[in-house]
Enzyme design. Structure first.
Site, PDB file in Angstrom:
ATOM      1  N   ASN A  55       0.838  -1.199   0.000  1.00 33.17           N
ATOM      2  CA  ASN A  55       0.000   0.000   0.000  1.00 33.17           C
ATOM      3  C   ASN A  55       0.870   1.244   0.000  1.00 33.17           C
ATOM      4  O   ASN A  55       2.096   1.155   0.051  1.00 33.17           O
ATOM      5  CB  ASN A  55      -0.987  -0.022   1.182  1.00 33.17           C
ATOM      6  CG  ASN A  55      -0.266   0.012   2.519  1.00 33.17           C
ATOM      7  OD1 ASN A  55       0.410   0.973   2.848  1.00 33.17           O
ATOM      8  ND2 ASN A  55      -0.396  -1.076   3.275  1.00 33.17           N
ATOM      9  N   LYS A  59       8.981 -17.557  -9.310  1.00 31.86           N
ATOM     10  CA  LYS A  59       8.264 -16.470  -9.987  1.00 31.86           C
ATOM     11  C   LYS A  59       7.111 -17.041 -10.828  1.00 31.86           C
ATOM     12  O   LYS A  59       7.322 -17.986 -11.612  1.00 31.86           O
ATOM     13  CB  LYS A  59       9.254 -15.725 -10.890  1.00 31.86           C
ATOM     14  CG  LYS A  59       8.680 -14.497 -11.522  1.00 31.86           C
ATOM     15  CD  LYS A  59       9.710 -13.784 -12.367  1.00 31.86           C
ATOM     16  CE  LYS A  59       9.036 -12.707 -13.191  1.00 31.86           C
ATOM     17  NZ  LYS A  59       9.913 -12.150 -14.196  1.00 31.86           N
ATOM     18  N   PRO A 111      -4.049 -11.076  10.813  1.00 31.74           N
ATOM     19  CA  PRO A 111      -4.521 -10.765  12.173  1.00 31.74           C
ATOM     20  C   PRO A 111      -4.557  -9.257  12.376  1.00 31.74           C
ATOM     21  O   PRO A 111      -3.752  -8.533  11.791  1.00 31.74           O
ATOM     22  CB  PRO A 111      -3.447 -11.406  13.073  1.00 31.74           C
ATOM     23  CG  PRO A 111      -2.262 -11.634  12.208  1.00 31.74           C
ATOM     24  CD  PRO A 111      -2.760 -11.762  10.800  1.00 31.74           C
ATOM     25  N   ASP A 112      -5.506  -8.790  13.174  1.00 36.29           N
ATOM     26  CA  ASP A 112      -5.583  -7.355  13.483  1.00 36.29           C
ATOM     27  C   ASP A 112      -4.708  -7.107  14.713  1.00 36.29           C
ATOM     28  O   ASP A 112      -5.076  -7.452  15.845  1.00 36.29           O
ATOM     29  CB  ASP A 112      -7.042  -6.955  13.742  1.00 36.29           C
ATOM     30  CG  ASP A 112      -7.198  -5.442  13.782  1.00 36.29           C
ATOM     31  OD1 ASP A 112      -6.382  -4.778  14.457  1.00 36.29           O
ATOM     32  OD2 ASP A 112      -8.111  -4.929  13.126  1.00 36.29           O
ATOM     33  N   ILE A 113      -3.552  -6.506  14.482  1.00 41.97           N
ATOM     34  CA  ILE A 113      -2.549  -6.376  15.542  1.00 41.97           C
ATOM     35  C   ILE A 113      -3.041  -5.475  16.676  1.00 41.97           C
ATOM     36  O   ILE A 113      -2.965  -5.825  17.852  1.00 41.97           O
ATOM     37  CB  ILE A 113      -1.219  -5.832  14.959  1.00 41.97           C
ATOM     38  CG1 ILE A 113      -0.748  -6.731  13.814  1.00 41.97           C
ATOM     39  CG2 ILE A 113      -0.152  -5.739  16.045  1.00 41.97           C
ATOM     40  CD1 ILE A 113       0.362  -6.139  12.960  1.00 41.97           C
ATOM     41  N   VAL A 114      -3.553  -4.310  16.303  1.00 41.60           N
ATOM     42  CA  VAL A 114      -3.953  -3.348  17.333  1.00 41.60           C
ATOM     43  C   VAL A 114      -5.113  -3.896  18.169  1.00 41.60           C
ATOM     44  O   VAL A 114      -5.146  -3.715  19.399  1.00 41.60           O
ATOM     45  CB  VAL A 114      -4.249  -1.957  16.709  1.00 41.60           C
ATOM     46  CG1 VAL A 114      -5.604  -1.892  16.046  1.00 41.60           C
ATOM     47  CG2 VAL A 114      -4.115  -0.854  17.741  1.00 41.60           C
ATOM     48  N   PHE A 131      -5.000   4.217  14.377  1.00 43.88           N
ATOM     49  CA  PHE A 131      -5.159   5.204  13.305  1.00 43.88           C
ATOM     50  C   PHE A 131      -6.268   4.742  12.376  1.00 43.88           C
ATOM     51  O   PHE A 131      -6.492   3.540  12.221  1.00 43.88           O
ATOM     52  CB  PHE A 131      -3.849   5.347  12.507  1.00 43.88           C
ATOM     53  CG  PHE A 131      -2.966   6.441  13.032  1.00 43.88           C
ATOM     54  CD1 PHE A 131      -2.278   6.281  14.218  1.00 43.88           C
ATOM     55  CD2 PHE A 131      -2.847   7.643  12.345  1.00 43.88           C
ATOM     56  CE1 PHE A 131      -1.482   7.290  14.724  1.00 43.88           C
ATOM     57  CE2 PHE A 131      -2.049   8.667  12.831  1.00 43.88           C
ATOM     58  CZ  PHE A 131      -1.368   8.494  14.020  1.00 43.88           C
ATOM     59  N   LYS A 181     -14.457   2.102  14.674  1.00 49.13           N
ATOM     60  CA  LYS A 181     -13.203   1.355  14.909  1.00 49.13           C
ATOM     61  C   LYS A 181     -12.758   1.445  16.360  1.00 49.13           C
ATOM     62  O   LYS A 181     -12.263   0.480  16.943  1.00 49.13           O
ATOM     63  CB  LYS A 181     -12.084   1.932  14.021  1.00 49.13           C
ATOM     64  CG  LYS A 181     -11.817   1.069  12.813  1.00 49.13           C
ATOM     65  CD  LYS A 181     -10.885   1.711  11.836  1.00 49.13           C
ATOM     66  CE  LYS A 181     -11.463   1.480  10.441  1.00 49.13           C
ATOM     67  NZ  LYS A 181     -10.702   2.115   9.394  1.00 49.13           N
ATOM     68  N   LYS A 208     -12.571  -2.182  18.020  1.00 51.90           N
ATOM     69  CA  LYS A 208     -11.239  -2.708  18.348  1.00 51.90           C
ATOM     70  C   LYS A 208     -10.872  -2.476  19.822  1.00 51.90           C
ATOM     71  O   LYS A 208      -9.776  -2.779  20.241  1.00 51.90           O
ATOM     72  CB  LYS A 208     -10.184  -2.057  17.440  1.00 51.90           C
ATOM     73  CG  LYS A 208     -10.406  -2.307  15.950  1.00 51.90           C
ATOM     74  CD  LYS A 208      -9.186  -1.909  15.131  1.00 51.90           C
ATOM     75  CE  LYS A 208      -9.498  -2.020  13.637  1.00 51.90           C
ATOM     76  NZ  LYS A 208      -8.303  -2.287  12.831  1.00 51.90           N
TER      77      LYS A 208
HETATM   78  O1  C5P Z   1      -9.349  -1.559  10.294  1.00 53.30           O
HETATM   79  P1  C5P Z   1      -8.315  -0.599   9.811  1.00 53.30           P
HETATM   80  O2  C5P Z   1      -7.216  -1.246   9.032  1.00 53.30           O
HETATM   81  O3  C5P Z   1      -8.841   0.607   9.119  1.00 53.30           O
HETATM   82  O4  C5P Z   1      -7.691  -0.045  11.179  1.00 53.30           O
HETATM   83  C1  C5P Z   1      -6.602   0.794  11.198  1.00 53.30           C
HETATM   84  C2  C5P Z   1      -5.880   0.653  12.515  1.00 53.30           C
HETATM   85  O5  C5P Z   1      -5.717  -0.720  12.846  1.00 53.30           O
HETATM   86  C3  C5P Z   1      -4.473   1.209  12.442  1.00 53.30           C
HETATM   87  O6  C5P Z   1      -4.134   1.658  13.741  1.00 53.30           O
HETATM   88  C4  C5P Z   1      -3.666  -0.002  12.041  1.00 53.30           C
HETATM   89  O7  C5P Z   1      -2.301   0.131  12.435  1.00 53.30           O
HETATM   90  C5  C5P Z   1      -4.367  -1.110  12.799  1.00 53.30           C
HETATM   91  N1  C5P Z   1      -4.320  -2.433  12.136  1.00 53.30           N
HETATM   92  C6  C5P Z   1      -3.606  -3.452  12.711  1.00 53.30           C
HETATM   93  N2  C5P Z   1      -3.597  -4.691  12.132  1.00 53.30           N
HETATM   94  C7  C5P Z   1      -4.285  -4.923  11.002  1.00 53.30           C
HETATM   95  C8  C5P Z   1      -5.016  -3.896  10.406  1.00 53.30           C
HETATM   96  C9  C5P Z   1      -5.016  -2.650  10.993  1.00 53.30           C
HETATM   97  O8  C5P Z   1      -2.970  -3.241  13.752  1.00 53.30           O
HETATM   98  N3  C5P Z   1      -4.252  -6.131  10.458  1.00 53.30           N
END
Ligand code: C5P
Length: 405
Positions: free
Chosen positions: A211, A290, A306-309, A324, A338, A342
């Protein structure tokens, strides 16, 4: 010796480690900045670099022994200890840390550290296992409690061929930390973990899904947090940015690596700021070779990362968690959704549809929300936006812990 004494009289201790060669550059940078530098080498350090190198760069005879009558006659070790406005040890080996923690006076450098009342900064450098060993960490805790400032170490490739934490901070980062007066800012004594940049999700050995995040916002937050007194760890996706001075940086590539690094560095943190643009999906499989363009269409199957935050926010013993939200429409409602979903403490939202702010830009504007308040940060350079955001975070932190910010 210069006729007008510098306000920086640095007693630079060099102990035994391959990073000792980098200390020559550190001396050069300190001298260039107008400091006076007296180098003291341990016995082990002399196996890695010759004293003549340091002598040429510092313009002073290098001190190596406690029992050198000629050197002692010129400036005795107690006099030398009093001369220093600060003591800096780079590299600080595991053995030296142990000797300092125990208060040994078995060589000139350890003796000077005992005899000097000047502030002590240590830039550790060692193999990652030695760094991680509980004995080393206990010695560091003791030294930290006594007021020593620990600079680094950084993570990355090591001279021994291993990869991990234990590399000496770059000389420029040490020089900046040593020459910049610590200002006792609002984040003094706080540990702040920051994720920044994009993650890249490999498709095959040459292609990836990525991205447009440049990492500039996260890096600005790291730099400003450090200047406000925090001990900062920065988990960085692939970006073309220099490490802010005094900040510990861990480089990662994918979301899975970022998750692992964040969880590994989470213990003891007061704040986690998730500024990274983590890829939501990764290819189900990474092709070992490749992928050839044979068919007219190519289907890639992606799986959720996985969603880290959210994972950090779900933990029981967790820091203040700041997320963010980069949005292109309905910024406030998406951000607040969010924040709740979260279970974050704060969320900093920006409208990335506005040209000239957000991704890849030097400027940004944020709306920051928490459960019973909000702050509007007007468009400004990212460092100024970071300053306002961190001031707000320091206030929330003080509110949460009941201590003054
Ligand atoms: O859900 P979204 O991607 O819009 O959320 C953005 C926030 O979640 C940011 O703080 C980003 O660093 C965190 N994030 C994360 N892990 C992910 C996706 C988003 O920690 N897989």
């Amino acid at each position: 010796m210069s006729s007008a004494p510098s306000s920086h009289r640095i007693l630079l201790g060099v102990s035994g480690g391959i990073a000792a060669y980098k200390s020559a550059e550190l001396v050069r940078l300190l001298i260039k900045a107008g400091a006076e530098v007296q180098v003291v080498m341990t016995e082990a350090a002399q196996h890695f670099v010759g004293a003549a190198t340091f002598q040429a760069l510092s313009g002073r005879a290098v001190r190596t022994h406690l029992w050198d009558p000629a050197a002692e006659a010129a400036m005795g070790h107690i006099e030398l200890a009093r001369w220093a406005s600060q003591v800096v040890i780079a590299p600080a080996s595991a053995d030296l840390l142990a000797r300092l923690a125990q208060g040994h006076a078995d060589d000139l450098l350890a003796t000077l550290c005992l005899a000097s009342a000047a502030p002590l900064s240590l830039a550790p450098a060692m193999n990652r296992q030695m760094w991680a060993h509980p004995a080393t960490q206990a010695n560091l805790d003791l030294l930290r409690q006594r007021g020593a400032r620990i600079l680094g170490p950084a993570a990355g490739e090591q001279a021994c061929g291993e990869v991990g934490e234990g590399r000496m901070l770059e000389p420029s980062a040490i020089a900046t930390a040593v020459l910049t007066p610590s200002v006792g800012g609002v984040l003094q004594g706080r540990r702040v973990l920051i994720s920044a940049g994009p993650t890249l999700e490999d498709i095959d050995p040459v292609r990836f899904v990525g991205n447009r995040s440049s990492g500039k916002m996260g890096f600005a937050i790291a730099q400003v947090a450090q200047a406000m007194g925090a001990e900062v760890t920065l988990i960085a996706g692939p970006v073309a940015l220099a490490t802010p001075s005094g900040v510990q940086r861990v480089d990662v590539r994918s979301a899975l690596q970022m998750r692992e690094a964040v969880l590994q560095h989470l213990d003891g943190q007061h704040v986690f700021i998730a500024a990274a643009a983590v890829a939501d999906y990764r290819p189900r499989e990474v092709a070992a070779q490749k992928i050839k363009k044979c068919a007219d269409t190519l289907e890639l199957q992606l799986v959720r990362n996985p969603d880290i935050v959210a994972e950090v926010a779900a933990r029981q013993d967790r820091p203040l968690v700041v997320g963010f939200a980069a949005e292109t429409n309905d910024v406030e409602s998406h951000a607040c959704d969010k924040l709740a979903r979260k279970k974050l403490d704060m969320i900093a939202a920006n409208d990335v549809s506005i040209a000239g702010q957000g991704f890849e830009s030097e400027r940004n504007a944020l709306n920051v929300y928490w459960h019973d308040g909000m702050l509007r940060i007007a468009p400004a350079r990212k460092s100024e936006v970071a300053r306002q955001l961190l001031t707000c975070i320091a206030e929330r932190l003080a509110h949460a812990t009941g201590t003054p910010s």
